[in-house]
Motif scaffolding. Structure first.
Motif, short mmCIF file in Angstrom:
data_model
loop_
_atom_site.label_atom_id
_atom_site.label_comp_id
_atom_site.label_asym_id
_atom_site.label_seq_id
_atom_site.Cartn_x
_atom_site.Cartn_y
_atom_site.Cartn_z
N PRO A 135 3.87 30.74 25.85
CA PRO A 135 5.13 30.83 26.61
C PRO A 135 5.85 29.50 26.72
O PRO A 135 7.08 29.42 26.56
N LEU A 136 5.10 28.42 26.98
CA LEU A 136 5.72 27.10 27.08
C LEU A 136 6.29 26.68 25.73
O LEU A 136 7.37 26.09 25.65
N ALA A 186 9.89 36.37 27.90
CA ALA A 186 9.25 37.42 28.69
C ALA A 186 8.68 38.52 27.80
O ALA A 186 7.59 39.04 28.05
N ALA A 187 9.40 38.87 26.75
CA ALA A 187 8.96 39.96 25.87
C ALA A 187 7.78 39.58 24.99
O ALA A 187 6.93 40.41 24.68
N LEU A 188 7.72 38.31 24.59
CA LEU A 188 6.68 37.87 23.66
C LEU A 188 5.46 37.29 24.34
O LEU A 188 4.40 37.18 23.72
N ALA A 189 5.58 36.89 25.61
CA ALA A 189 4.48 36.20 26.28
C ALA A 189 3.60 37.14 27.09
O ALA A 189 2.64 36.72 27.69
N GLY A 190 3.95 38.43 27.14
CA GLY A 190 3.16 39.38 27.91
C GLY A 190 1.85 39.73 27.23
O GLY A 190 1.54 39.26 26.13
N GLY A 191 1.09 40.59 27.89
CA GLY A 191 -0.19 41.00 27.34
C GLY A 191 -0.04 41.80 26.05
O GLY A 191 -0.86 41.70 25.16
N LYS A 192 1.01 42.62 25.97
CA LYS A 192 1.22 43.42 24.78
C LYS A 192 2.69 43.37 24.39
O LYS A 192 3.57 43.67 25.20
#
Length: 271
Positions: free
Chosen positions: A71-72, A85-91
């Motif tokens: 995310p960073l 937000a879309a790429l850093a989640g669990g899925k």
């Protein structure tokens, strides 16, 4: 060789480590009776297992660090908040754009052109390519991968069009866009029938020319169709940016075009 210069087996890697083991084994074999060779071989196998466990633990630890840093890394590359937000989640949602980005990385291509309506996930899919913005370093004899935020850049076309030849900061931004290992140029489009003006077309042609080389990955997103119209002989996108830009983006064997459709995922649509 003095004992002070010797390195423990777990710290030596690759051909050098194997050479050390063979050299030490030959020396020890000459000092042991035949029955003692079995015990010596068992010792070698045990050291090999210890090394494999050590390497597996290092890989797992580093992979976990990469996931935590992702995310960073996205933020430092300039990715917009919705993409982070879309790429850093669990899925990660399996959108057509994300699948296209994965295909590009898997096949080792250099240019991705995503088209489609607002909200179909083009920007998020393009930012997935920042996974390629890594560098290899050697630590304790191992080749590890670290996030390299300076090698990734997210840039909107509207921002690039405002670049001035007279502002130092703008020139530095343009240089970074030319050199970044992974560049996402977002929203390169307009209304059907519009064309890029002479100054902006020259700016875009230079960017595309500079980035048309091995080792660089570039994603372009657009709201214009990339599908060829048989009657006109081209697409809305090609007419907008010009034939020269398209020919450089779409060199045979180096690119992937994908139309992501018009379904707005922000309104509860499914990919």
């Amino acid at each position: 060789m003095s004992r002070d210069n010797e390195m423990p087996a777990v710290q030596r890697q690759g051909p050098q480590r194997l050479a050390d083991l063979l050299r030490r084994g030959m020396a020890q074999a000459r000092q042991h009776s035949v029955p003692g060779l079995g015990q010596l071989e068992a010792g070698w196998k045990q050291r090999e297992l210890e090394l494999q466990h050590f390497e597996a633990a290092e890989r797992a630890r580093h992979q976990a660090a990469q996931v935590e840093a992702w995310p960073l890394h996205l933020k430092l590359c300039g990715a917009p908040a919705e993409a982070v937000a879309a790429l850093a989640g669990g899925k990660v949602l399996e959108t057509p754009a994300v699948r296209a980005a994965r295909q590009l990385l898997r096949e080792g291509l250099r240019t991705l052109l995503l088209s489609g309506g607002t909200g179909v996930g083009k920007t998020t899919g393009a930012c997935h390519l920042f996974h390629a913005a890594v560098r290899a370093e050697t630590r304790t004899g191992q080749r590890l991968h670290e996030w390299d935020a300076s090698a990734g850049l997210f840039l909107r076309w509207a921002q690039l069009k405002r670049v001035s030849d007279y502002e130092t900061e703008d020139r530095l931004l343009l240089q970074r866009a030319h050199r970044a290992r992974v560049l996402v140029l977002d929203d390169l489009g307009g209304l059907p029938g519009d064309v890029v003006g002479p100054r902006h077309r020259e700016l875009l042609e230079e960017l595309v020319d500079r980035r048309d080389r091995p080792g660089l990955v570039t994603a372009y997103t657009t709201n214009l169709s990339v599908r060829r119209d048989a009657e006109r002989g081209g697409s809305d996108f090609s007419e907008h940016v010009g034939a020269r830009v398209v020919s450089r983006m779409c060199r045979q064997g180096t690119y992937l075009l994908h139309d992501c459709g018009t379904r707005d995922l922000r309104r509860g649509g499914t990919p």
